[in-house]
Design a protein around this motif. Structure first.
Motif, PDB file in Angstrom:
ATOM      1  N   THR A  75       0.823  -1.206   0.000  1.00 12.97           N
ATOM      2  CA  THR A  75       0.000   0.000   0.000  1.00 12.97           C
ATOM      3  C   THR A  75       0.858   1.256   0.000  1.00 12.97           C
ATOM      4  O   THR A  75       0.410   2.315  -0.411  1.00 12.97           O
ATOM      5  N   ALA A  76       2.093   1.129   0.470  1.00 17.07           N
ATOM      6  CA  ALA A  76       3.061   2.226   0.432  1.00 17.07           C
ATOM      7  C   ALA A  76       4.431   1.616   0.170  1.00 17.07           C
ATOM      8  O   ALA A  76       4.746   0.530   0.651  1.00 17.07           O
ATOM      9  N   ILE A  77       5.229   2.318  -0.617  1.00 18.75           N
ATOM     10  CA  ILE A  77       6.571   1.844  -0.956  1.00 18.75           C
ATOM     11  C   ILE A  77       7.554   2.931  -0.543  1.00 18.75           C
ATOM     12  O   ILE A  77       7.560   4.019  -1.107  1.00 18.75           O
ATOM     13  N   LEU A  78       8.356   2.635   0.471  1.00 19.03           N
ATOM     14  CA  LEU A  78       9.300   3.605   1.014  1.00 19.03           C
ATOM     15  C   LEU A  78      10.659   3.437   0.349  1.00 19.03           C
ATOM     16  O   LEU A  78      11.206   2.333   0.311  1.00 19.03           O
ATOM     17  N   PHE A  79      11.178   4.514  -0.181  1.00 18.42           N
ATOM     18  CA  PHE A  79      12.537   4.541  -0.721  1.00 18.42           C
ATOM     19  C   PHE A  79      13.351   5.483   0.155  1.00 18.42           C
ATOM     20  O   PHE A  79      13.006   6.656   0.301  1.00 18.42           O
ATOM     21  N   TRP A  80      14.409   4.964   0.752  1.00 15.53           N
ATOM     22  CA  TRP A  80      15.329   5.767   1.558  1.00 15.53           C
ATOM     23  C   TRP A  80      16.655   5.740   0.830  1.00 15.53           C
ATOM     24  O   TRP A  80      17.303   4.695   0.745  1.00 15.53           O
ATOM     25  N   ILE A  81      17.057   6.869   0.253  1.00 16.43           N
ATOM     26  CA  ILE A  81      18.238   6.899  -0.606  1.00 16.43           C
ATOM     27  C   ILE A  81      19.239   7.931  -0.085  1.00 16.43           C
ATOM     28  O   ILE A  81      19.227   9.095  -0.488  1.00 16.43           O
ATOM     29  N   PRO A  82      20.129   7.499   0.837  1.00 16.21           N
ATOM     30  CA  PRO A  82      21.187   8.376   1.339  1.00 16.21           C
ATOM     31  C   PRO A  82      22.395   8.304   0.401  1.00 16.21           C
ATOM     32  O   PRO A  82      23.421   7.729   0.716  1.00 16.21           O
ATOM     33  N   ARG A  83      22.247   8.829  -0.767  1.00 20.91           N
ATOM     34  CA  ARG A  83      23.176   8.675  -1.896  1.00 20.91           C
ATOM     35  C   ARG A  83      24.644   8.866  -1.509  1.00 20.91           C
ATOM     36  O   ARG A  83      25.022   9.892  -0.964  1.00 20.91           O
ATOM     37  N   ASP A  84      25.435   7.854  -1.795  1.00 21.60           N
ATOM     38  CA  ASP A  84      26.894   7.906  -1.654  1.00 21.60           C
ATOM     39  C   ASP A  84      27.450   7.058  -2.791  1.00 21.60           C
ATOM     40  O   ASP A  84      27.365   5.836  -2.762  1.00 21.60           O
ATOM     41  N   LEU A  85      27.993   7.695  -3.813  1.00 29.03           N
ATOM     42  CA  LEU A  85      28.437   6.970  -5.003  1.00 29.03           C
ATOM     43  C   LEU A  85      29.558   5.979  -4.730  1.00 29.03           C
ATOM     44  O   LEU A  85      29.750   5.039  -5.492  1.00 29.03           O
ATOM     45  N   CYS A 109      15.273  11.369   1.006  1.00 33.55           N
ATOM     46  CA  CYS A 109      16.617  11.697   0.509  1.00 33.55           C
ATOM     47  C   CYS A 109      17.236  12.696   1.481  1.00 33.55           C
ATOM     48  O   CYS A 109      16.938  13.889   1.410  1.00 33.55           O
ATOM     49  N   PRO A 110      18.071  12.240   2.404  1.00 31.97           N
ATOM     50  CA  PRO A 110      18.617  13.161   3.401  1.00 31.97           C
ATOM     51  C   PRO A 110      19.527  14.214   2.763  1.00 31.97           C
ATOM     52  O   PRO A 110      20.391  13.875   1.955  1.00 31.97           O
ATOM     53  N   PRO A 111      19.333  15.476   3.090  1.00 30.16           N
ATOM     54  CA  PRO A 111      20.143  16.537   2.495  1.00 30.16           C
ATOM     55  C   PRO A 111      21.604  16.491   2.921  1.00 30.16           C
ATOM     56  O   PRO A 111      22.452  17.065   2.253  1.00 30.16           O
ATOM     57  N   ASP A 112      21.913  15.783   4.016  1.00 30.45           N
ATOM     58  CA  ASP A 112      23.296  15.733   4.480  1.00 30.45           C
ATOM     59  C   ASP A 112      24.018  14.463   4.019  1.00 30.45           C
ATOM     60  O   ASP A 112      25.107  14.165   4.495  1.00 30.45           O
ATOM     61  N   CYS A 113      23.449  13.731   3.056  1.00 31.20           N
ATOM     62  CA  CYS A 113      24.145  12.556   2.533  1.00 31.20           C
ATOM     63  C   CYS A 113      25.328  13.018   1.681  1.00 31.20           C
ATOM     64  O   CYS A 113      25.398  14.185   1.286  1.00 31.20           O
ATOM     65  N   PRO A 114      26.281  12.138   1.385  1.00 34.73           N
ATOM     66  CA  PRO A 114      27.478  12.549   0.638  1.00 34.73           C
ATOM     67  C   PRO A 114      27.210  13.102  -0.764  1.00 34.73           C
ATOM     68  O   PRO A 114      27.973  13.894  -1.263  1.00 34.73           O
ATOM     69  N   GLY A 115      26.107  12.697  -1.402  1.00 37.23           N
ATOM     70  CA  GLY A 115      25.838  13.173  -2.763  1.00 37.23           C
ATOM     71  C   GLY A 115      24.414  13.657  -2.957  1.00 37.23           C
ATOM     72  O   GLY A 115      23.708  13.160  -3.837  1.00 37.23           O
ATOM     73  N   PRO A 116      23.957  14.649  -2.182  1.00 38.24           N
ATOM     74  CA  PRO A 116      22.556  15.066  -2.288  1.00 38.24           C
ATOM     75  C   PRO A 116      22.184  15.592  -3.670  1.00 38.24           C
ATOM     76  O   PRO A 116      21.049  15.449  -4.100  1.00 38.24           O
ATOM     77  N   GLU A 117      23.144  16.172  -4.380  1.00 38.55           N
ATOM     78  CA  GLU A 117      22.849  16.686  -5.729  1.00 38.55           C
ATOM     79  C   GLU A 117      22.468  15.563  -6.682  1.00 38.55           C
ATOM     80  O   GLU A 117      21.797  15.784  -7.680  1.00 38.55           O
ATOM     81  N   ARG A 118      22.871  14.337  -6.363  1.00 38.14           N
ATOM     82  CA  ARG A 118      22.549  13.171  -7.196  1.00 38.14           C
ATOM     83  C   ARG A 118      21.104  12.715  -7.010  1.00 38.14           C
ATOM     84  O   ARG A 118      20.645  11.837  -7.715  1.00 38.14           O
ATOM     85  N   ASN A 119      20.394  13.292  -6.045  1.00 43.79           N
ATOM     86  CA  ASN A 119      18.993  12.937  -5.810  1.00 43.79           C
ATOM     87  C   ASN A 119      18.023  13.990  -6.348  1.00 43.79           C
ATOM     88  O   ASN A 119      16.822  13.851  -6.197  1.00 43.79           O
ATOM     89  N   ARG A 120      18.541  15.032  -6.993  1.00 45.30           N
ATOM     90  CA  ARG A 120      17.670  16.120  -7.451  1.00 45.30           C
ATOM     91  C   ARG A 120      16.568  15.634  -8.372  1.00 45.30           C
ATOM     92  O   ARG A 120      15.419  16.054  -8.260  1.00 45.30           O
ATOM     93  N   TYR A 121      16.882  14.750  -9.287  1.00 50.40           N
ATOM     94  CA  TYR A 121      15.869  14.268 -10.220  1.00 50.40           C
ATOM     95  C   TYR A 121      14.779  13.491  -9.481  1.00 50.40           C
ATOM     96  O   TYR A 121      13.585  13.692  -9.725  1.00 50.40           O
ATOM     97  N   LEU A 122      15.191  12.631  -8.564  1.00 50.91           N
ATOM     98  CA  LEU A 122      14.217  11.841  -7.813  1.00 50.91           C
ATOM     99  C   LEU A 122      13.261  12.729  -7.021  1.00 50.91           C
ATOM    100  O   LEU A 122      12.057  12.468  -6.976  1.00 50.91           O
ATOM    101  N   THR A 123      13.786  13.770  -6.400  1.00 44.61           N
ATOM    102  CA  THR A 123      12.939  14.626  -5.574  1.00 44.61           C
ATOM    103  C   THR A 123      12.074  15.551  -6.426  1.00 44.61           C
ATOM    104  O   THR A 123      11.087  16.105  -5.931  1.00 44.61           O
TER     105      THR A 123
END
Length: 106
Positions: free
Chosen positions: A29-39, A64-78
């Motif tokens: 019923t809900a699908i949680l994506f937690w993406i603390p991007r770190d390449l 998508c936590p803003p303090d992850c190592p690569g937050p700019e890599r999540n811009r499209y997802l957000t």
């Protein structure tokens, strides 16, 4: 349901894992994506594909936590429309469900 291994035990066939995840996402019923991007350690390439498959269902919750190592890599997802985006800096507790779209992250 979590696709992560428990005690480093994985399906004998990779296809079985993919099929299980696909079936679980289809019935959730809900699908949680937690993406603390770190390449370097957690690029999340498979998560990108899964998120793309599910984003239009109206059942996705994206963290998508803003303090992850690569937050700019999540811009499209957000940016993707139809997604409840949460920029919480910490994961939601395992014992409680993800927040509703009208609730702020804990």
């Amino acid at each position: 349901m979590s696709p992560e291994s428990r005690d480093s035990v994985w399906a004998d066939r990779y296809e079985a894992q993919v099929d299980w995840e696909t079936d679980a996402r289809a019935t959730a019923t809900a699908i949680l994506f937690w993406i603390p991007r770190d390449l370097r350690t957690l690029p999340g390439m498979t998560s990108n594909v899964k998120f793309g498959l599910d984003a239009g269902t109206g059942r996705t919750v994206l963290g998508c936590p803003p303090d992850c190592p690569g937050p700019e890599r999540n811009r499209y997802l957000t940016y993707v429309p139809g997604v409840t985006a949460s920029r919480s800096a910490r994961p939601w507790p395992r014992t409680q469900p993800p927040p509703s779209p009208s609730s702020p992250p804990p």
